[in-house]
Design a protein around this motif. Structure first.
Motif, PDB file in Angstrom:
ATOM      1  N   ALA A   5       0.827  -1.207   0.000  1.00 61.86           N
ATOM      2  CA  ALA A   5       0.000   0.000   0.000  1.00 61.86           C
ATOM      3  C   ALA A   5       0.857   1.252   0.000  1.00 61.86           C
ATOM      4  N   ALA A   6       0.263   2.358  -0.483  1.00 65.89           N
ATOM      5  CA  ALA A   6       0.905   3.669  -0.405  1.00 65.89           C
ATOM      6  C   ALA A   6       0.480   4.328   0.902  1.00 65.89           C
ATOM      7  N   LEU A   7       1.453   4.730   1.705  1.00 64.97           N
ATOM      8  CA  LEU A   7       1.215   5.354   2.999  1.00 64.97           C
ATOM      9  C   LEU A   7       1.595   6.822   2.883  1.00 64.97           C
ATOM     10  N   LEU A   8       0.620   7.717   3.089  1.00 63.94           N
ATOM     11  CA  LEU A   8       0.805   9.147   2.852  1.00 63.94           C
ATOM     12  C   LEU A   8       0.537   9.921   4.136  1.00 63.94           C
ATOM     13  N   TYR A   9       1.405  10.908   4.429  1.00 62.59           N
ATOM     14  CA  TYR A   9       1.279  11.660   5.674  1.00 62.59           C
ATOM     15  C   TYR A   9       1.567  13.143   5.449  1.00 62.59           C
ATOM     16  N   GLN A  10       0.885  13.962   6.237  1.00 66.08           N
ATOM     17  CA  GLN A  10       1.174  15.394   6.315  1.00 66.08           C
ATOM     18  C   GLN A  10       1.170  15.799   7.779  1.00 66.08           C
ATOM     19  N   VAL A  11       2.106  16.654   8.153  1.00 67.45           N
ATOM     20  CA  VAL A  11       2.090  17.249   9.488  1.00 67.45           C
ATOM     21  C   VAL A  11       2.527  18.699   9.355  1.00 67.45           C
ATOM     22  N   ASN A  12       1.906  19.578  10.139  1.00 64.42           N
ATOM     23  CA  ASN A  12       2.393  20.950  10.160  1.00 64.42           C
ATOM     24  C   ASN A  12       2.225  21.535  11.548  1.00 64.42           C
ATOM     25  N   GLU A  13       2.943  22.637  11.791  1.00 67.84           N
ATOM     26  CA  GLU A  13       3.055  23.190  13.129  1.00 67.84           C
ATOM     27  C   GLU A  13       3.576  24.609  13.059  1.00 67.84           C
ATOM     28  N   ILE A  14       3.528  25.296  14.191  1.00 66.63           N
ATOM     29  CA  ILE A  14       4.133  26.628  14.275  1.00 66.63           C
ATOM     30  C   ILE A  14       5.585  26.432  14.693  1.00 66.63           C
ATOM     31  N   SER A  15       6.434  26.182  13.737  1.00 63.85           N
ATOM     32  CA  SER A  15       7.850  25.919  14.004  1.00 63.85           C
ATOM     33  C   SER A  15       8.587  25.859  12.680  1.00 63.85           C
ATOM     34  N   ALA A  16       9.859  26.212  12.701  1.00 63.82           N
ATOM     35  CA  ALA A  16      10.710  26.067  11.522  1.00 63.82           C
ATOM     36  C   ALA A  16      11.485  24.761  11.557  1.00 63.82           C
ATOM     37  N   VAL A  17      11.269  23.955  12.612  1.00 62.63           N
ATOM     38  CA  VAL A  17      11.995  22.698  12.780  1.00 62.63           C
ATOM     39  C   VAL A  17      11.325  21.608  11.955  1.00 62.63           C
ATOM     40  N   ASP A  18      12.122  20.775  11.291  1.00 58.99           N
ATOM     41  CA  ASP A  18      11.582  19.657  10.524  1.00 58.99           C
ATOM     42  C   ASP A  18      11.504  18.410  11.396  1.00 58.99           C
ATOM     43  N   PRO A  19      10.457  17.572  11.213  1.00 59.68           N
ATOM     44  CA  PRO A  19      10.316  16.375  12.045  1.00 59.68           C
ATOM     45  C   PRO A  19      11.098  15.187  11.508  1.00 59.68           C
TER      46      PRO A  19
END
Length: 217
Positions: free
Chosen positions: A150-164
């Motif tokens: 399967a294709a597993l797709l994710y998005q995350v966003n936040e008030i920060s310039a740091v990458d997860p």
């Protein structure tokens, strides 16, 4: 081959192509993210979030001028609006636009990332979820099963310039807009597996974490 014996046809693996991401600072009720170019025909999938001071719902997401299918949205009127949308498209250029139930409001910041899926078995995702982890947290996660290939797709966003960092997904792209930053990651899951937990972890400085997660087989 013995008479009367029919061998199964091997399944062609699902294929995903990252089409890019865009940010918007529009405070109105229509948020345009610009054009995304599909190199082939397939299922164009958009994971997007829209932020503004006014509580609204996500009414629709247009892909190439036609409303896509909404697999998941933020269910209640909120300053944090989100959607997972998809539409079968031909090869070519397709604009993605989100329509809210009213004006987005002040301090707007919105993010959209798109993939093209090919060789999928169903245009309906096996899993789709939006989640919010409030303030003061450095992690956000989605728990889901992984069908074979399967294709597993994710998005995350936040008030920060740091990458997860991600549990197993690989970063496809990030974009900065307003006071926040959006990130999209994906992978093709080996599967089958039950109860996989995909976590986005920030080293510091993150607040108001939001996450879209979807699984297509």
């Amino acid at each position: 081959m013995l008479p009367g014996i029919i061998l199964p046809v091997p399944r062609v693996p699902i294929r995903k192509t990252w089409l890019g991401a865009a940010a918007s600072s529009d405070g109105g009720s229509t948020i345009a993210f610009g054009n995304f170019v599909a190199p082939n025909a397939g299922l164009l999938v958009a994971l997007l979030t829209v932020h503004g001071a006014d509580s609204r719902t996500m009414s629709s997401v247009s892909i190439g001028g036609t409303n896509g299918t909404l697999a998941a949205t933020h269910g209640a009127g909120s300053t944090r609006k989100a959607a997972i949308a998809s539409r079968v498209v031909a090869a070519g250029t397709h604009a993605v636009t989100a329509t809210l139930s009213g004006a987005n409001g002040t301090s707007p910041r919105s993010y959209c990332g798109c993939w093209l899926l090919e060789n999928y078995r169903s245009a309906t995702p096996a899993f789709a979820q939006f989640s919010y982890n409030g303030t003061g947290n450095l992690t956000i996660a989605a728990t889901h099963d992984i069908p074979f290939g399967a294709a597993l797709l994710y998005q995350v966003n936040e008030i920060s310039a740091v990458d997860p960092t991600w549990t197993a997904a690989l970063l496809d792209g990030s974009v900065t807009g307003g006071i926040g930053r959006g990130h999209w990651a994906s992978r093709i899951g080996a599967g089958p597996k039950t109860g996989h937990v995909e976590t986005a972890t920030f080293a510091s400085g993150a607040t108001h974490l939001l996450m879209n997660a979807a699984v297509w087989a």
